[in-house]
Structures are given as C-alpha cells and as structure tokens.
Design a protein around this motif. Structure first.
Motif, PDB file in Angstrom:
ATOM      1  N   MET A  64       0.844  -1.197   0.000  1.00  0.00           N
ATOM      2  CA  MET A  64       0.000   0.000   0.000  1.00  0.00           C
ATOM      3  C   MET A  64       0.883   1.252   0.000  1.00  0.00           C
ATOM      4  SD  MET A  64      -2.923   1.082   2.832  1.00  0.00           S
ATOM      5  CE  MET A  64      -3.784  -0.476   2.707  1.00  0.00           C
ATOM      6  N   LYS A  65       0.539   2.213  -0.852  1.00  0.00           N
ATOM      7  CA  LYS A  65       1.210   3.518  -0.850  1.00  0.00           C
ATOM      8  C   LYS A  65       0.356   4.483  -0.015  1.00  0.00           C
ATOM      9  CE  LYS A  65       4.379   2.167  -3.786  1.00  0.00           C
ATOM     10  NZ  LYS A  65       4.333   2.605  -5.197  1.00  0.00           N
ATOM     11  N   ILE A  66       0.982   5.094   0.972  1.00  0.00           N
ATOM     12  CA  ILE A  66       0.262   5.955   1.906  1.00  0.00           C
ATOM     13  C   ILE A  66       0.901   7.336   1.904  1.00  0.00           C
ATOM     14  CG2 ILE A  66      -0.509   6.249   4.292  1.00  0.00           C
ATOM     15  CD1 ILE A  66      -0.066   3.164   4.600  1.00  0.00           C
ATOM     16  N   VAL A  67       0.148   8.328   1.465  1.00  0.00           N
ATOM     17  CA  VAL A  67       0.613   9.716   1.454  1.00  0.00           C
ATOM     18  C   VAL A  67       0.188  10.368   2.763  1.00  0.00           C
ATOM     19  CG1 VAL A  67       0.409  11.961   0.336  1.00  0.00           C
ATOM     20  CG2 VAL A  67       0.497   9.868  -1.058  1.00  0.00           C
ATOM     21  N   ASP A 113      -7.759   5.369  -3.252  1.00  0.00           N
ATOM     22  CA  ASP A 113      -8.881   4.545  -2.808  1.00  0.00           C
ATOM     23  C   ASP A 113      -9.597   5.154  -1.613  1.00  0.00           C
ATOM     24  OD1 ASP A 113      -8.318   2.236  -4.602  1.00  0.00           O
ATOM     25  OD2 ASP A 113      -6.460   2.185  -3.458  1.00  0.00           O
ATOM     26  N   ALA A 114      -8.877   5.975  -0.846  1.00  0.00           N
ATOM     27  CA  ALA A 114      -9.478   6.570   0.346  1.00  0.00           C
ATOM     28  C   ALA A 114      -8.762   7.866   0.687  1.00  0.00           C
ATOM     29  CB  ALA A 114      -9.410   5.603   1.522  1.00  0.00           C
ATOM     30  N   PHE A 115      -9.509   8.785   1.302  1.00  0.00           N
ATOM     31  CA  PHE A 115      -8.983  10.081   1.737  1.00  0.00           C
ATOM     32  C   PHE A 115      -9.406  10.235   3.197  1.00  0.00           C
ATOM     33  CE2 PHE A 115      -8.531  14.762   0.112  1.00  0.00           C
ATOM     34  CZ  PHE A 115      -7.646  15.027   1.128  1.00  0.00           C
ATOM     35  N   ILE A 116      -8.435  10.105   4.094  1.00  0.00           N
ATOM     36  CA  ILE A 116      -8.720  10.087   5.529  1.00  0.00           C
ATOM     37  C   ILE A 116      -8.111  11.318   6.183  1.00  0.00           C
ATOM     38  CG2 ILE A 116      -8.593   8.716   7.652  1.00  0.00           C
ATOM     39  CD1 ILE A 116      -7.899   6.290   5.821  1.00  0.00           C
ATOM     40  N   ARG A 158      -2.341   5.175  19.412  1.00  0.00           N
ATOM     41  CA  ARG A 158      -3.411   5.527  18.469  1.00  0.00           C
ATOM     42  C   ARG A 158      -2.974   5.234  17.042  1.00  0.00           C
ATOM     43  NH1 ARG A 158      -4.432  10.732  17.952  1.00  0.00           N
ATOM     44  NH2 ARG A 158      -3.480  11.843  19.702  1.00  0.00           N
ATOM     45  N   ALA A 159      -1.705   5.598  16.748  1.00  0.00           N
ATOM     46  CA  ALA A 159      -1.166   5.356  15.401  1.00  0.00           C
ATOM     47  C   ALA A 159      -1.142   3.860  15.082  1.00  0.00           C
ATOM     48  CB  ALA A 159       0.237   5.951  15.289  1.00  0.00           C
ATOM     49  N   LYS A 160      -0.755   3.048  16.056  1.00  0.00           N
ATOM     50  CA  LYS A 160      -0.712   1.590  15.837  1.00  0.00           C
ATOM     51  C   LYS A 160      -2.099   1.048  15.524  1.00  0.00           C
ATOM     52  CE  LYS A 160       3.347   0.541  18.678  1.00  0.00           C
ATOM     53  NZ  LYS A 160       3.843  -0.052  19.952  1.00  0.00           N
ATOM     54  N   GLU A 161      -3.098   1.522  16.262  1.00  0.00           N
ATOM     55  CA  GLU A 161      -4.461   1.055  16.015  1.00  0.00           C
ATOM     56  C   GLU A 161      -4.949   1.491  14.641  1.00  0.00           C
ATOM     57  OE1 GLU A 161      -8.979   1.327  17.935  1.00  0.00           O
ATOM     58  OE2 GLU A 161      -7.271   2.188  19.025  1.00  0.00           O
ATOM     59  N   PHE A 162      -4.659   2.737  14.285  1.00  0.00           N
ATOM     60  CA  PHE A 162      -5.077   3.265  12.979  1.00  0.00           C
ATOM     61  C   PHE A 162      -4.436   2.472  11.848  1.00  0.00           C
ATOM     62  CE2 PHE A 162      -4.271   5.966   9.305  1.00  0.00           C
ATOM     63  CZ  PHE A 162      -5.535   6.436   9.016  1.00  0.00           C
ATOM     64  N   ILE A 163      -3.123   2.262  11.913  1.00  0.00           N
ATOM     65  CA  ILE A 163      -2.405   1.548  10.855  1.00  0.00           C
ATOM     66  C   ILE A 163      -2.853   0.093  10.771  1.00  0.00           C
ATOM     67  CG2 ILE A 163      -0.144   0.729  10.091  1.00  0.00           C
ATOM     68  CD1 ILE A 163      -0.684   3.726   9.560  1.00  0.00           C
ATOM     69  N   LYS A 164      -3.066  -0.545  11.905  1.00  0.00           N
ATOM     70  CA  LYS A 164      -3.551  -1.925  11.903  1.00  0.00           C
ATOM     71  C   LYS A 164      -4.867  -2.027  11.143  1.00  0.00           C
ATOM     72  CE  LYS A 164      -5.125  -5.626  14.980  1.00  0.00           C
ATOM     73  NZ  LYS A 164      -5.379  -6.028  16.394  1.00  0.00           N
ATOM     74  N   ASN A 165      -5.789  -1.107  11.417  1.00  0.00           N
ATOM     75  CA  ASN A 165      -7.087  -1.111  10.732  1.00  0.00           C
ATOM     76  C   ASN A 165      -6.940  -0.784   9.253  1.00  0.00           C
ATOM     77  OD1 ASN A 165      -8.338  -1.655  13.189  1.00  0.00           O
ATOM     78  ND2 ASN A 165      -8.794   0.495  13.610  1.00  0.00           N
ATOM     79  N   ASP A 170      -8.402  -3.327   1.501  1.00  0.00           N
ATOM     80  CA  ASP A 170      -7.882  -3.700   0.189  1.00  0.00           C
ATOM     81  C   ASP A 170      -7.624  -2.433  -0.633  1.00  0.00           C
ATOM     82  OD1 ASP A 170      -7.081  -5.276  -1.934  1.00  0.00           O
ATOM     83  OD2 ASP A 170      -9.125  -5.533  -2.711  1.00  0.00           O
ATOM     84  N   TYR A 171      -6.715  -1.612  -0.123  1.00  0.00           N
ATOM     85  CA  TYR A 171      -6.385  -0.350  -0.777  1.00  0.00           C
ATOM     86  C   TYR A 171      -4.998  -0.432  -1.404  1.00  0.00           C
ATOM     87  CZ  TYR A 171     -10.142   1.876   2.002  1.00  0.00           C
ATOM     88  OH  TYR A 171     -11.343   2.235   2.572  1.00  0.00           O
ATOM     89  N   GLU A 172      -4.814   0.315  -2.489  1.00  0.00           N
ATOM     90  CA  GLU A 172      -3.487   0.456  -3.081  1.00  0.00           C
ATOM     91  C   GLU A 172      -2.878   1.822  -2.767  1.00  0.00           C
ATOM     92  OE1 GLU A 172      -3.444  -0.409  -7.235  1.00  0.00           O
ATOM     93  OE2 GLU A 172      -4.203  -2.449  -6.987  1.00  0.00           O
ATOM     94  N   ASN A 173      -3.726   2.866  -2.777  1.00  0.00           N
ATOM     95  CA  ASN A 173      -3.248   4.235  -2.561  1.00  0.00           C
ATOM     96  C   ASN A 173      -4.181   4.959  -1.610  1.00  0.00           C
ATOM     97  OD1 ASN A 173      -0.938   4.683  -4.654  1.00  0.00           O
ATOM     98  ND2 ASN A 173      -2.558   3.657  -5.806  1.00  0.00           N
TER      99      ASN A 173
END
Length: 208
Positions: free
Chosen positions: A1-4, A49-52, A124-131, A136-139
């Motif tokens: 997954m690419k995460i900006v 795929d998502a904007f959070i 909090r970051a660990k929980e967010f990243i785990k979820n 099934d996102y690529e970007n």
C-alpha cells in the motif's frame, strides 16, 4: 500500500509560536491555504482509494479543496487527531511549556498536564495503521498533524521506539508531504511550496 501522509497547512498558532493540539482553535494562514492549493497540483492526476483526515478544522480545511478535485469523500478519523497538550493547548512555547516539550522528546511516557504522552499517540497510530492495512487499498491519502504523523511514520517504517528521538526527532514542516511504501518500508518526501524532494525521513531539532 502507498500511503501519502500530509500535514495541514500553516496556521495562526504556528505563526504565533503557540501549541495547537486537540482543539479547533488554529486557523489556516494565507500560506496554509497556498499549501492546500498546491496539493491539488501535486495529486490531481493520481487515483486514491481513500482520503482520511483528522476531524480537527485545520486538517479538514486543508483537505477539502483536494477532495473536491478528486471527487473523494473525506473520512474523518478521531485516531489521527493531534497530540493532546491538555492545559498547555494554545500556550506560547516558552518557559515551562518549552521544558515539557523537551521532556516529551526524550521520554515517550511523559504526559502533559491533563493531556497525552507520546506513547498515547503512538498507540493511536498503531491502532489506525492496523485497521488501515486490513483494507484492500493500493493508494491512500491522509491529512493530519505533526506528532500523529510522525507516529504513523514510525509505525509504518517499523522504527525502534526504544530510542524516543527516532520518532520525536522526525520533522514535518507544514508543507512537507511524505509517501510511504508499506511493503518496502521506505518513504520519500516533497515540499509542496518549493518543490524540493528527497528520500527517507527528515530529522530536525524542531521539538514541537
């Protein structure tokens, strides 16, 4: 997954050298709005795929122009709100406030009065990243804040938290954009205003 991973634009509280944590008090400056506009130029041709976003106003105000161009709904997530400075929120960074910031840099368990510790933010970051990685996102695009962003970077890149400054020393000035490859455990960065680019993390002495 690419995460900006994007930080909100510069705010009045940044300019005044005041802490702005888990509150809606900070407002974007003209330079902050310029950053929001530059995000459109940088990402308008990319598919996500998502904007959070953090639910705090300065993050949403940064995210909204780009979300309209991308035709992506902003998903507000409370896990990526900013560090809670408690009673110090809004205070000028000097004296005892500065001392507490310096303490946080070297002690992840140090808690601000009626606020959080850096370990609280990392959890909090660990929980967010785990979820997130279950999706099934690529970007993915994320807009949040300095300290939660450095925690996200630390978790994604599997930084050794036994040395606190491995995470508290990570720099992300408002215009700096990180892009992480969650599989390769690598990242690169771009400065939205100057166009500068680089590989890896930026470490600096900015203790905020």
């Amino acid at each position: 997954m690419k995460i900006v991973i994007i930080r909100h634009g510069k705010t009045d509280k940044n300019t005044e050298n005041r802490l702005s944590g888990n509150s809606h008090a900070a407002k974007l400056t003209d330079l902050g709005r310029e950053h929001a506009g530059k995000l459109i130029e940088i990402f308008k041709e990319r598919n996500f795929d998502a904007f959070i976003s953090s639910p705090l106003h300065r993050a949403i105000e940064t995210a909204e122009p780009l979300s309209k161009v991308l035709s992506l709904e902003i998903e507000k997530n409370d896990l990526i709100r900013e560090f809670d400075f408690g009673l110090d929120d809004g205070e000028i960074i000097e004296g005892e406030v500065l001392e507490r910031l310096e303490k946080r840099r070297t002690d992840l368990d140090f808690q601000f009065p009626e606020g959080e510790s850096m370990n609280d933010v990392i959890n909090r970051a660990k929980e967010f990243i785990k979820n997130l990685l279950l999706k099934d996102y690529e970007n993915v695009l994320i807009i949040a804040h300095h300290r939660i962003n450095t925690a996200l970077l630390g978790v994604l890149l599997e930084i050794d938290f036994n040395n606190p400054e491995n995470v508290t020393g990570i720099g992300q000035k408002n215009p700096v954009i990180y892009e992480v490859d969650s599989v390769k455990k690598s990242c690169k960065w771009e400065h939205s205003i100057t166009g500068e680019v680089g590989e890896g993390l930026i470490y600096d002495s900015n203790i905020v």
